[in-house]
Design a protein around this motif. Sequence first.
Motif, PDB file in Angstrom:
ATOM      1  N   SER A   1       0.822  -1.205   0.000  1.00  0.00           N
ATOM      2  CA  SER A   1       0.000   0.000   0.000  1.00  0.00           C
ATOM      3  C   SER A   1       0.859   1.260   0.000  1.00  0.00           C
ATOM      4  CB  SER A   1      -0.930   0.007   1.219  1.00  0.00           C
ATOM      5  OG  SER A   1      -1.686   1.186   1.278  1.00  0.00           O
ATOM      6  N   SER A   2       1.981   1.209   0.700  1.00  0.00           N
ATOM      7  CA  SER A   2       2.828   2.398   0.843  1.00  0.00           C
ATOM      8  C   SER A   2       3.752   2.628  -0.341  1.00  0.00           C
ATOM      9  CB  SER A   2       3.661   2.294   2.123  1.00  0.00           C
ATOM     10  OG  SER A   2       4.567   1.201   2.047  1.00  0.00           O
ATOM     11  N   MET A   3       3.836   1.669  -1.264  1.00  0.00           N
ATOM     12  CA  MET A   3       4.667   1.875  -2.449  1.00  0.00           C
ATOM     13  C   MET A   3       4.104   3.013  -3.284  1.00  0.00           C
ATOM     14  SD  MET A   3       5.751  -1.858  -3.942  1.00  0.00           S
ATOM     15  CE  MET A   3       6.786  -1.138  -5.232  1.00  0.00           C
ATOM     16  N   PHE A   4       4.919   4.020  -3.540  1.00  0.00           N
ATOM     17  CA  PHE A   4       4.484   5.127  -4.391  1.00  0.00           C
ATOM     18  C   PHE A   4       5.116   4.918  -5.760  1.00  0.00           C
ATOM     19  CE2 PHE A   4       4.245   9.415  -6.114  1.00  0.00           C
ATOM     20  CZ  PHE A   4       2.956   9.777  -5.744  1.00  0.00           C
ATOM     21  N   GLY A   5       4.353   4.320  -6.638  1.00  0.00           N
ATOM     22  CA  GLY A   5       4.875   3.982  -7.949  1.00  0.00           C
ATOM     23  C   GLY A   5       4.698   2.499  -8.219  1.00  0.00           C
TER      24      GLY A   5
ATOM     25  N   CYS B   1      10.418  -4.872  -1.592  1.00  0.00           N
ATOM     26  CA  CYS B   1       9.860  -4.306  -2.821  1.00  0.00           C
ATOM     27  C   CYS B   1      10.877  -4.325  -3.946  1.00  0.00           C
ATOM     28  CB  CYS B   1       9.448  -2.852  -2.605  1.00  0.00           C
ATOM     29  SG  CYS B   1       8.362  -2.550  -1.222  1.00  0.00           S
TER      30      CYS B   1
ATOM     31  N   TYR C   1      10.906  -1.943  -7.537  1.00  0.00           N
ATOM     32  CA  TYR C   1      10.183  -0.932  -8.304  1.00  0.00           C
ATOM     33  C   TYR C   1      10.351  -1.170  -9.796  1.00  0.00           C
ATOM     34  CZ  TYR C   1       8.995   1.893  -4.235  1.00  0.00           C
ATOM     35  OH  TYR C   1       8.446   2.336  -3.055  1.00  0.00           O
TER      36      TYR C   1
ATOM     37  N   ASP D   1      12.174   3.647  -3.393  1.00  0.00           N
ATOM     38  CA  ASP D   1      11.598   4.774  -4.115  1.00  0.00           C
ATOM     39  C   ASP D   1      12.662   5.862  -4.176  1.00  0.00           C
ATOM     40  OD1 ASP D   1      10.225   6.934  -5.062  1.00  0.00           O
ATOM     41  OD2 ASP D   1       8.722   6.975  -3.456  1.00  0.00           O
TER      42      ASP D   1
ATOM     43  N   THR E   1      12.674   9.291  -2.364  1.00  0.00           N
ATOM     44  CA  THR E   1      13.000   9.418  -0.946  1.00  0.00           C
ATOM     45  C   THR E   1      14.424   8.971  -0.636  1.00  0.00           C
ATOM     46  OG1 THR E   1      12.103   7.210  -0.491  1.00  0.00           O
ATOM     47  CG2 THR E   1      10.606   9.084  -0.274  1.00  0.00           C
TER      48      THR E   1
ATOM     49  N   THR F   1       1.846  -4.248  -8.118  1.00  0.00           N
ATOM     50  CA  THR F   1       1.289  -2.951  -7.729  1.00  0.00           C
ATOM     51  C   THR F   1       1.255  -1.960  -8.890  1.00  0.00           C
ATOM     52  OG1 THR F   1       3.428  -2.044  -6.983  1.00  0.00           O
ATOM     53  CG2 THR F   1       2.100  -3.261  -5.362  1.00  0.00           C
TER      54      THR F   1
ATOM     55  N   GLU G   1      -0.382   0.082 -11.771  1.00  0.00           N
ATOM     56  CA  GLU G   1      -1.757   0.581 -11.811  1.00  0.00           C
ATOM     57  C   GLU G   1      -2.645  -0.200 -12.771  1.00  0.00           C
ATOM     58  OE1 GLU G   1       0.937   2.382 -11.787  1.00  0.00           O
ATOM     59  OE2 GLU G   1       0.738   4.010 -10.343  1.00  0.00           O
TER      60      GLU G   1
ATOM     61  N   LYS H   1      -6.612   0.873  -4.513  1.00  0.00           N
ATOM     62  CA  LYS H   1      -5.466  -0.028  -4.371  1.00  0.00           C
ATOM     63  C   LYS H   1      -5.561  -0.915  -3.128  1.00  0.00           C
ATOM     64  CE  LYS H   1      -0.392   0.057  -4.132  1.00  0.00           C
ATOM     65  NZ  LYS H   1       0.794   0.938  -4.011  1.00  0.00           N
TER      66      LYS H   1
END
Length: 293
Positions: free
Chosen positions: A153-157, A177, A179, A196, A199, A239, A241, A253
Amino acid sequence: MFSRLVRPSALRAASLAPAPTSALRLQARGIHHVPQLQHENVYKTEGIPEFMSPDAFNFAWTQYQTLLVDKLNLLTQDTVDAESKPGELLVKYSRRPDMASVFNYASMAHNNHFFFNCLSPAETKIPENFAKDIVETCSSVESLKLDFLATASSMFGPGFVWLAKNLEREGMLQVFCTYNAGSPYPAAHARRQPVDMATHSPDTPLGNQFAGAMGAHARNAKNLAPGAIDVQPILCVNTWEHAWMMDYGIAGKDEYLERWWNRINWDVVYDNYNAVSAGPRPSASQGRSLGMF
């Protein structure tokens, strides 16, 4: 079927469009092919019940996997890599920036297949012996679920979240993870893409990249040197989209992740858990999810 069903007309039209004839001809003559899923005939007509609609399955598996395979065939046609399998290619080119396209399509073909091959049309029970090992590593199955879903859920991308068996720590289970098209395998560590980059700067220590959403506070957090660990994946969730937005909408999501957990094929995951062994990369016989090797 779903509480938030969002499917713009343009996206729906794209999902139902037939593959170009040229692409089909390319796939027919190329060695790389879309593998057959165990329940694919059911998924094509009924979708994955209570998880993915037939249109979404067509878009995220049939069309997307075909695109990856066609691109891989195009990139390797008439080269020394024409007969190499995706797993071989992702390892071979993980340290070659000039071959990033081959790596990306090979790794994504593998990762997407791994994800779909660990799904079931109905809820399955975690084998008793495997449940005991999960409790030993993660304190409980529920703790593993919470850590896994929170990490995803916290993955941005876009990317994948993996459950892996650590072969250097007596089979300890770890969540991490990758990416984009990053690979979970130690032999392809140069392209693992575990963070990510919004960050993390290139000079920022990665810390423990295998601790899941709770970081250093997670039960499975250990003092492990990033990149120096022999871990082998046994389960993953997609994850990207395109895997969830068609059925669940732009804010759906978390619901997608919750429903995914109830459609994990734990028999396949346990096969993978028992099959992986130490080595530079898994062999073709190690687990049903590793058929792309």
